[in-house]
Design a protein around this motif. Structure first.
Motif, PDB file in Angstrom:
ATOM      1  N   ALA A  36       0.907  -1.099  -0.085  1.00  0.00           N
ATOM      2  CA  ALA A  36       0.251   0.053   0.066  1.00  0.00           C
ATOM      3  C   ALA A  36       0.456   1.241   0.197  1.00  0.00           C
ATOM      4  CB  ALA A  36      -0.776   0.395   1.268  1.00  0.00           C
ATOM      5  N   ALA A  37       2.332   1.638   0.454  1.00  0.00           N
ATOM      6  CA  ALA A  37       3.093   2.026   0.513  1.00  0.00           C
ATOM      7  C   ALA A  37       3.332   2.423  -0.337  1.00  0.00           C
ATOM      8  CB  ALA A  37       3.836   2.449   2.068  1.00  0.00           C
ATOM      9  N   ILE A  38       3.973   0.991  -1.306  1.00  0.00           N
ATOM     10  CA  ILE A  38       4.388   1.740  -2.303  1.00  0.00           C
ATOM     11  C   ILE A  38       3.466   2.255  -3.738  1.00  0.00           C
ATOM     12  CG2 ILE A  38       5.237   0.266  -4.659  1.00  0.00           C
ATOM     13  CD1 ILE A  38       6.825  -1.045  -2.508  1.00  0.00           C
ATOM     14  N   PHE A  39       2.355   1.606  -3.372  1.00  0.00           N
ATOM     15  CA  PHE A  39       1.344   2.078  -4.223  1.00  0.00           C
ATOM     16  C   PHE A  39       1.250   3.646  -3.874  1.00  0.00           C
ATOM     17  CE2 PHE A  39      -3.205   2.956  -5.232  1.00  0.00           C
ATOM     18  CZ  PHE A  39      -3.644   2.586  -6.569  1.00  0.00           C
ATOM     19  N   LEU A  40       0.745   3.912  -2.911  1.00  0.00           N
ATOM     20  CA  LEU A  40       0.618   5.494  -3.010  1.00  0.00           C
ATOM     21  C   LEU A  40       1.796   6.447  -2.700  1.00  0.00           C
ATOM     22  CD1 LEU A  40      -1.774   5.332   0.397  1.00  0.00           C
ATOM     23  CD2 LEU A  40      -2.725   5.493  -1.615  1.00  0.00           C
ATOM     24  N   GLY A  41       2.169   5.285  -2.298  1.00  0.00           N
ATOM     25  CA  GLY A  41       3.821   6.683  -3.275  1.00  0.00           C
ATOM     26  C   GLY A  41       4.387   7.094  -4.699  1.00  0.00           C
ATOM     27  N   VAL A  42       4.058   6.045  -5.351  1.00  0.00           N
ATOM     28  CA  VAL A  42       3.438   6.070  -6.636  1.00  0.00           C
ATOM     29  C   VAL A  42       2.819   6.748  -7.449  1.00  0.00           C
ATOM     30  CG1 VAL A  42       3.107   4.402  -9.188  1.00  0.00           C
ATOM     31  CG2 VAL A  42       5.318   4.164  -7.376  1.00  0.00           C
ATOM     32  N   VAL A  43       1.846   6.930  -6.753  1.00  0.00           N
ATOM     33  CA  VAL A  43       0.655   8.061  -6.966  1.00  0.00           C
ATOM     34  C   VAL A  43       0.655   9.071  -6.089  1.00  0.00           C
ATOM     35  CG1 VAL A  43      -2.253   8.188  -6.690  1.00  0.00           C
ATOM     36  CG2 VAL A  43      -1.324   5.762  -6.848  1.00  0.00           C
ATOM     37  N   ASP A  44       1.315   9.327  -5.830  1.00  0.00           N
ATOM     38  CA  ASP A  44       1.799  10.941  -5.447  1.00  0.00           C
ATOM     39  C   ASP A  44       2.883  10.926  -5.782  1.00  0.00           C
ATOM     40  OD1 ASP A  44       1.457  12.770  -2.823  1.00  0.00           O
ATOM     41  OD2 ASP A  44       3.242  12.008  -3.146  1.00  0.00           O
ATOM     42  N   PHE A  45       3.996  10.477  -5.969  1.00  0.00           N
ATOM     43  CA  PHE A  45       4.829  10.858  -7.080  1.00  0.00           C
ATOM     44  C   PHE A  45       3.956  11.343  -8.254  1.00  0.00           C
ATOM     45  CE2 PHE A  45       8.047  10.095 -10.613  1.00  0.00           C
ATOM     46  CZ  PHE A  45       9.045  11.054 -10.221  1.00  0.00           C
ATOM     47  N   ALA A  46       2.982  10.189  -9.505  1.00  0.00           N
ATOM     48  CA  ALA A  46       3.115  10.340 -10.659  1.00  0.00           C
ATOM     49  C   ALA A  46       2.322  11.782 -10.688  1.00  0.00           C
ATOM     50  CB  ALA A  46       2.212   9.701 -10.932  1.00  0.00           C
ATOM     51  N   ALA A  47       1.554  11.769  -9.944  1.00  0.00           N
ATOM     52  CA  ALA A  47       0.302  13.779  -9.791  1.00  0.00           C
ATOM     53  C   ALA A  47       0.706  14.239  -9.199  1.00  0.00           C
ATOM     54  CB  ALA A  47      -0.717  13.092  -8.328  1.00  0.00           C
ATOM     55  N   SER A  48       1.869  14.134  -8.695  1.00  0.00           N
ATOM     56  CA  SER A  48       2.430  15.627  -8.532  1.00  0.00           C
ATOM     57  C   SER A  48       2.961  15.897 -10.032  1.00  0.00           C
ATOM     58  CB  SER A  48       3.892  15.776  -7.084  1.00  0.00           C
ATOM     59  OG  SER A  48       4.538  14.954  -7.463  1.00  0.00           O
ATOM     60  N   LYS A  49       3.831  14.938 -10.805  1.00  0.00           N
ATOM     61  CA  LYS A  49       4.337  14.959 -11.876  1.00  0.00           C
ATOM     62  C   LYS A  49       3.260  16.161 -12.554  1.00  0.00           C
ATOM     63  CE  LYS A  49       8.843  14.357 -10.723  1.00  0.00           C
ATOM     64  NZ  LYS A  49       9.890  15.610 -11.396  1.00  0.00           N
ATOM     65  N   ALA A  50       2.120  15.130 -12.302  1.00  0.00           N
ATOM     66  CA  ALA A  50       1.369  15.677 -13.277  1.00  0.00           C
ATOM     67  C   ALA A  50       0.607  17.071 -13.545  1.00  0.00           C
ATOM     68  CB  ALA A  50       0.120  14.590 -13.762  1.00  0.00           C
ATOM     69  N   PHE A  51       0.681  17.643 -12.211  1.00  0.00           N
ATOM     70  CA  PHE A  51       0.349  18.386 -11.573  1.00  0.00           C
ATOM     71  C   PHE A  51       1.362  19.631 -11.893  1.00  0.00           C
ATOM     72  CE2 PHE A  51      -0.560  21.779  -7.843  1.00  0.00           C
ATOM     73  CZ  PHE A  51      -1.845  22.234  -8.346  1.00  0.00           C
ATOM     74  N   ALA A  52       2.606  19.342 -11.774  1.00  0.00           N
ATOM     75  CA  ALA A  52       3.554  20.936 -12.015  1.00  0.00           C
ATOM     76  C   ALA A  52       3.463  20.638 -13.688  1.00  0.00           C
ATOM     77  CB  ALA A  52       5.124  19.767 -11.901  1.00  0.00           C
ATOM     78  N   TRP A  53       3.737  19.617 -14.487  1.00  0.00           N
ATOM     79  CA  TRP A  53       2.949  19.052 -16.081  1.00  0.00           C
ATOM     80  C   TRP A  53       2.266  20.258 -15.899  1.00  0.00           C
ATOM     81  CZ3 TRP A  53      -0.436  17.752 -18.749  1.00  0.00           C
ATOM     82  CH2 TRP A  53      -0.230  18.740 -20.748  1.00  0.00           C
ATOM     83  N   PHE A  54       1.222  20.632 -15.628  1.00  0.00           N
ATOM     84  CA  PHE A  54      -0.149  20.801 -15.662  1.00  0.00           C
ATOM     85  C   PHE A  54       0.352  22.571 -15.612  1.00  0.00           C
ATOM     86  CE2 PHE A  54      -3.989  22.703 -14.528  1.00  0.00           C
ATOM     87  CZ  PHE A  54      -4.878  22.694 -15.818  1.00  0.00           C
ATOM     88  N   LEU A  55       0.563  22.683 -14.207  1.00  0.00           N
ATOM     89  CA  LEU A  55       1.181  24.572 -14.721  1.00  0.00           C
ATOM     90  C   LEU A  55       2.659  25.102 -15.030  1.00  0.00           C
ATOM     91  CD1 LEU A  55       0.729  24.558 -10.775  1.00  0.00           C
ATOM     92  CD2 LEU A  55      -0.774  24.900 -11.986  1.00  0.00           C
ATOM     93  N   GLY A  56       3.292  23.789 -16.138  1.00  0.00           N
ATOM     94  CA  GLY A  56       4.121  24.129 -16.466  1.00  0.00           C
ATOM     95  C   GLY A  56       4.703  24.590 -15.408  1.00  0.00           C
ATOM     96  N   LEU A  57       5.258  24.151 -14.196  1.00  0.00           N
ATOM     97  CA  LEU A  57       6.747  23.925 -13.939  1.00  0.00           C
ATOM     98  C   LEU A  57       7.813  23.181 -14.120  1.00  0.00           C
ATOM     99  CD1 LEU A  57       5.219  24.333 -10.759  1.00  0.00           C
ATOM    100  CD2 LEU A  57       5.588  25.947 -11.179  1.00  0.00           C
TER     101      LEU A  57
END
Length: 57
Positions: A36-57
């Protein structure tokens, strides 16, 4: 006082796991937590990268 007598009586009726069963169940719980920790870590990492990409950072 009668409540505690009832509790102790019920605790004597509990079927406790053996040492081998306890180790097995503990391993299952720890493995599940790790997955569960690995899964949530991967989801968190992907979401933060997607959010940064969306904001153009």
């Amino acid at each position: 006082m009668g409540f505690f007598k009832g509790v102790f009586h019920e605790m004597r009726l509990v079927e406790w796991p053996t040492g081998k069963e306890l180790m097995r169940y503990t391993g299952i719980v720890l493995g599940t937590i790790l997955l569960a920790a690995i899964f949530l870590g991967v989801v968190d990492f992907a979401a933060s990268k997607a959010f940064a990409w969306f904001l153009g950072l």
